[in-house]
Design an enzyme around this catalytic site. Structure first.
Site, PDB file in Angstrom:
ATOM      1  N   TYR A   1       2.422  10.060  -0.035  1.00  0.00           N
ATOM      2  CA  TYR A   1       3.513   9.551   0.824  1.00  0.00           C
ATOM      3  C   TYR A   1       4.896   9.887   0.252  1.00  0.00           C
ATOM      4  CZ  TYR A   1      -0.213   6.499   2.724  1.00  0.00           C
ATOM      5  OH  TYR A   1      -1.369   6.003   3.267  1.00  0.00           O
TER       6      TYR A   1
ATOM      7  N   LYS B   1      -2.882   5.875  -4.326  1.00  0.00           N
ATOM      8  CA  LYS B   1      -4.054   6.724  -4.035  1.00  0.00           C
ATOM      9  C   LYS B   1      -3.960   8.091  -4.711  1.00  0.00           C
ATOM     10  CE  LYS B   1      -4.004   4.537   0.532  1.00  0.00           C
ATOM     11  NZ  LYS B   1      -2.603   4.485   0.968  1.00  0.00           N
TER      12      LYS B   1
ATOM     13  N   HIS C   1      -7.995   9.160  -2.016  1.00  0.00           N
ATOM     14  CA  HIS C   1      -7.363   9.114  -0.694  1.00  0.00           C
ATOM     15  C   HIS C   1      -8.295   9.619   0.426  1.00  0.00           C
ATOM     16  CE1 HIS C   1      -3.116   9.108   1.237  1.00  0.00           C
ATOM     17  NE2 HIS C   1      -4.019   8.836   2.144  1.00  0.00           N
TER      18      HIS C   1
ATOM     19  N   ASP D   1       0.836  -1.203   0.000  1.00  0.00           N
ATOM     20  CA  ASP D   1       0.000   0.000   0.000  1.00  0.00           C
ATOM     21  C   ASP D   1       0.873   1.257   0.000  1.00  0.00           C
ATOM     22  OD1 ASP D   1      -2.826   1.226   0.687  1.00  0.00           O
ATOM     23  OD2 ASP D   1      -1.384   2.222   2.013  1.00  0.00           O
TER      24      ASP D   1
HETATM   25  N1  LIG Z   1      -5.698   5.783   3.741  1.00  0.00           N
HETATM   26  C1  LIG Z   1      -5.200   6.568   4.653  1.00  0.00           C
HETATM   27  O1  LIG Z   1      -5.629   7.718   4.831  1.00  0.00           O
HETATM   28  C2  LIG Z   1      -4.072   6.072   5.512  1.00  0.00           C
HETATM   29  C3  LIG Z   1      -3.691   6.800   6.672  1.00  0.00           C
HETATM   30  C4  LIG Z   1      -2.630   6.293   7.439  1.00  0.00           C
HETATM   31  C5  LIG Z   1      -1.987   5.129   7.063  1.00  0.00           C
HETATM   32  N2  LIG Z   1      -2.365   4.454   5.911  1.00  0.00           N
HETATM   33  C6  LIG Z   1      -1.669   3.206   5.494  1.00  0.00           C
HETATM   34  O2  LIG Z   1      -1.801   2.258   6.551  1.00  0.00           O
HETATM   35  C7  LIG Z   1      -0.499   1.763   6.884  1.00  0.00           C
HETATM   36  C8  LIG Z   1      -0.443   1.327   8.324  1.00  0.00           C
HETATM   37  O3  LIG Z   1      -0.799   2.384   9.195  1.00  0.00           O
HETATM   38  P1  LIG Z   1       0.262   3.151  10.133  1.00  0.00           P
HETATM   39  O4  LIG Z   1       1.615   3.016   9.535  1.00  0.00           O
HETATM   40  O5  LIG Z   1      -0.278   4.503  10.372  1.00  0.00           O
HETATM   41  O6  LIG Z   1       0.173   2.411  11.542  1.00  0.00           O
HETATM   42  P2  LIG Z   1       0.316   0.927  12.131  1.00  0.00           P
HETATM   43  O7  LIG Z   1       0.535  -0.072  11.061  1.00  0.00           O
HETATM   44  O8  LIG Z   1      -0.823   0.772  13.064  1.00  0.00           O
HETATM   45  O9  LIG Z   1       1.608   1.051  13.058  1.00  0.00           O
HETATM   46  C9  LIG Z   1       2.904   1.138  12.560  1.00  0.00           C
HETATM   47  C10 LIG Z   1       3.820   1.326  13.776  1.00  0.00           C
HETATM   48  O10 LIG Z   1       3.699   0.210  14.649  1.00  0.00           O
HETATM   49  C11 LIG Z   1       4.969  -0.403  14.878  1.00  0.00           C
HETATM   50  N3  LIG Z   1       4.770  -1.855  14.804  1.00  0.00           N
HETATM   51  C12 LIG Z   1       4.570  -2.615  13.706  1.00  0.00           C
HETATM   52  N4  LIG Z   1       4.368  -3.896  14.022  1.00  0.00           N
HETATM   53  C13 LIG Z   1       4.435  -3.972  15.365  1.00  0.00           C
HETATM   54  C14 LIG Z   1       4.296  -5.045  16.284  1.00  0.00           C
HETATM   55  N5  LIG Z   1       4.004  -6.296  15.890  1.00  0.00           N
HETATM   56  N6  LIG Z   1       4.436  -4.752  17.629  1.00  0.00           N
HETATM   57  C15 LIG Z   1       4.704  -3.505  18.023  1.00  0.00           C
HETATM   58  N7  LIG Z   1       4.840  -2.447  17.184  1.00  0.00           N
HETATM   59  C16 LIG Z   1       4.696  -2.671  15.877  1.00  0.00           C
HETATM   60  C17 LIG Z   1       5.865   0.090  13.775  1.00  0.00           C
HETATM   61  O11 LIG Z   1       7.168   0.264  14.251  1.00  0.00           O
HETATM   62  P3  LIG Z   1       8.429  -0.495  13.551  1.00  0.00           P
HETATM   63  O12 LIG Z   1       8.531   0.092  12.179  1.00  0.00           O
HETATM   64  O13 LIG Z   1       9.560  -0.167  14.447  1.00  0.00           O
HETATM   65  O14 LIG Z   1       8.061  -1.954  13.552  1.00  0.00           O
HETATM   66  C18 LIG Z   1       5.261   1.447  13.405  1.00  0.00           C
HETATM   67  O15 LIG Z   1       5.810   2.459  14.233  1.00  0.00           O
HETATM   68  C19 LIG Z   1       0.433   2.936   6.537  1.00  0.00           C
HETATM   69  O16 LIG Z   1       1.771   2.524   6.442  1.00  0.00           O
HETATM   70  C20 LIG Z   1      -0.172   3.396   5.221  1.00  0.00           C
HETATM   71  O17 LIG Z   1       0.244   2.550   4.149  1.00  0.00           O
HETATM   72  C21 LIG Z   1      -3.400   4.912   5.157  1.00  0.00           C
END
Ligand SMILES: NC(=O)c1ccc[n+]([C@@H]2O[C@H](COP(=O)([O-])OP(=O)(O)OC[C@H]3O[C@@H](n4cnc5c(N)ncnc54)[C@H](OP(=O)(O)O)[C@@H]3O)[C@@H](O)[C@H]2O)c1
Length: 279
Positions: free
Chosen positions: A53, A78, A111, A48
């Site tokens: 980004y 997106k 998006h 994704d």
């Molecule tokens: N459509 C939208 O508007 C939108 C908005 C926000 C995000 N997104 C997408 O959704 C994806 C995921 O969301 P996100 O990156 O905001 O948050 P997330 O996946 O909830 O959290 C990522 C964070 O959690 C840590 N982490 C990952 N696996 C872990 C585990 N098993 N235990 C403990 N900590 C862990 C990671 O650190 P480490 O890297 O140190 O593991 C990172 O800091 C984004 O990368 C993006 O592609 C879309």
């Protein structure tokens, strides 16, 4: 290469999507490319990204370096708010394809809805035309609530393949998810781990994780899978990438699901936030 690939879900466009994906925000450049390669090694096939980004070039390099054939990958990007309406979607998509090094994307999402002048309705119709041309396999949306979904379906008669929204244990979004799941649209969850901001240390998740001998992150992701929601966790750490992909050979009990459901704070999360202006 990991042997266990995620099962897939059939989208309303006839294409299949893996039941988990790898999130790439906020990775950039070479860090992004190497994280995409290690995520693919860990078993992810769905990646994704988004124009907003500023990492589509890094994702593209990672896809290329993975050595996998195009048809083995499922790539989502997106459309930004500034590219909605006025025929701007085509140029935005071509720019994304160029950066990704691809000639089509599997899933292209609006998006955020651009509610001030409803440009997302116009953009959605444009994306459906670009799908007819073969540049997009499935058209979807992100951060759309019921009123936004109603407008695009009323205008085109076509339900989006996916609505990617923020869902996680404390942001359960029961009503919106239930309404979307009454249609043919698949719910994808962003920030499924709440960016490791606390819920992963909660006694509820810890107790379940200890009993099942998995991590609390895996429990949070499995809770989404059991709600027929597709999580797209991000991690820059290859070990956690593997762990987060390994969520298809254990199950949560009914009482586990109820206990995690009870963590819901009914928070609106970022769906109403002003951050979408940038997206
Ligand atoms: N459509 C939208 O508007 C939108 C908005 C926000 C995000 N997104 C997408 O959704 C994806 C995921 O969301 P996100 O990156 O905001 O948050 P997330 O996946 O909830 O959290 C990522 C964070 O959690 C840590 N982490 C990952 N696996 C872990 C585990 N098993 N235990 C403990 N900590 C862990 C990671 O650190 P480490 O890297 O140190 O593991 C990172 O800091 C984004 O990368 C993006 O592609 C879309």
């Amino acid at each position: 290469m990991a042997a266990n690939l995620a099962p897939t879900v059939l989208l309303n466009t006839g294409f299949s999507m893996p039941r988990t994906g790898f999130g790439t925000w906020p990775l950039r450049g070479d860090d992004c490319a190497s994280a995409v390669v290690s995520a693919i090694d860990a078993g992810y096939r769905s990646i994704d990204t988004a124009a907003a980004y500023h990492n589509e070039d890094g994702v593209g390099l990672g896809l290329k370096n993975s050595g996998l054939a195009r048809e083995e990958l499922f790539v989502t990007t997106k459309l930004r708010g500034q590219s909605q309406g006025g025929g701007r979607a085509r140029e935005a998509l071509l720019t994304s394809l160029d950066k990704l090094g691809l000639d089509y994307v599997d899933l292209y999402l609006i998006h955020w809805p651009n509610p001030s002048v409803d440009l997302y309705v116009e953009a959605y119709a444009e994306l459906l035309e670009l799908a007819d041309e073969g540049l997009i396999r499935s058209v979807g949306v992100s951060n759309f609530k019921q009123e936004h979904l109603k407008k695009i379906v009323d205008a085109t008669g076509i339900e989006p393949a996916v609505d990617q929204i923020q869902v996680s244990p404390t942001i359960g979004r029961k009503a919106l998810v239930a309404d979307i799941q009454r249609s043919s649209t698949v719910v994808v969850a962003w920030s499924p781990l709440e960016r490791n901001s606390g819920v992963l240390q909660s006694p509820t998740l810890t107790t379940i994780a200890d009993r099942l001998k998995v991590s609390t992150g895996q429990v949070a992701l499995r809770w989404l899978v059991e709600r027929d929601i597709v999580p797209i966790p991000h991690s820059g750490n290859p070990e956690r990438q593997k762990q987060n992909a390994d969520i298809f050979d254990f199950e949560l009990s009914k009482s586990d699901m109820t206990a995690i459901d009870a963590l819901d704070s009914d928070a609106e999360g970022e769906l109403d936030s002003a951050t979408h202006i940038e997206m």
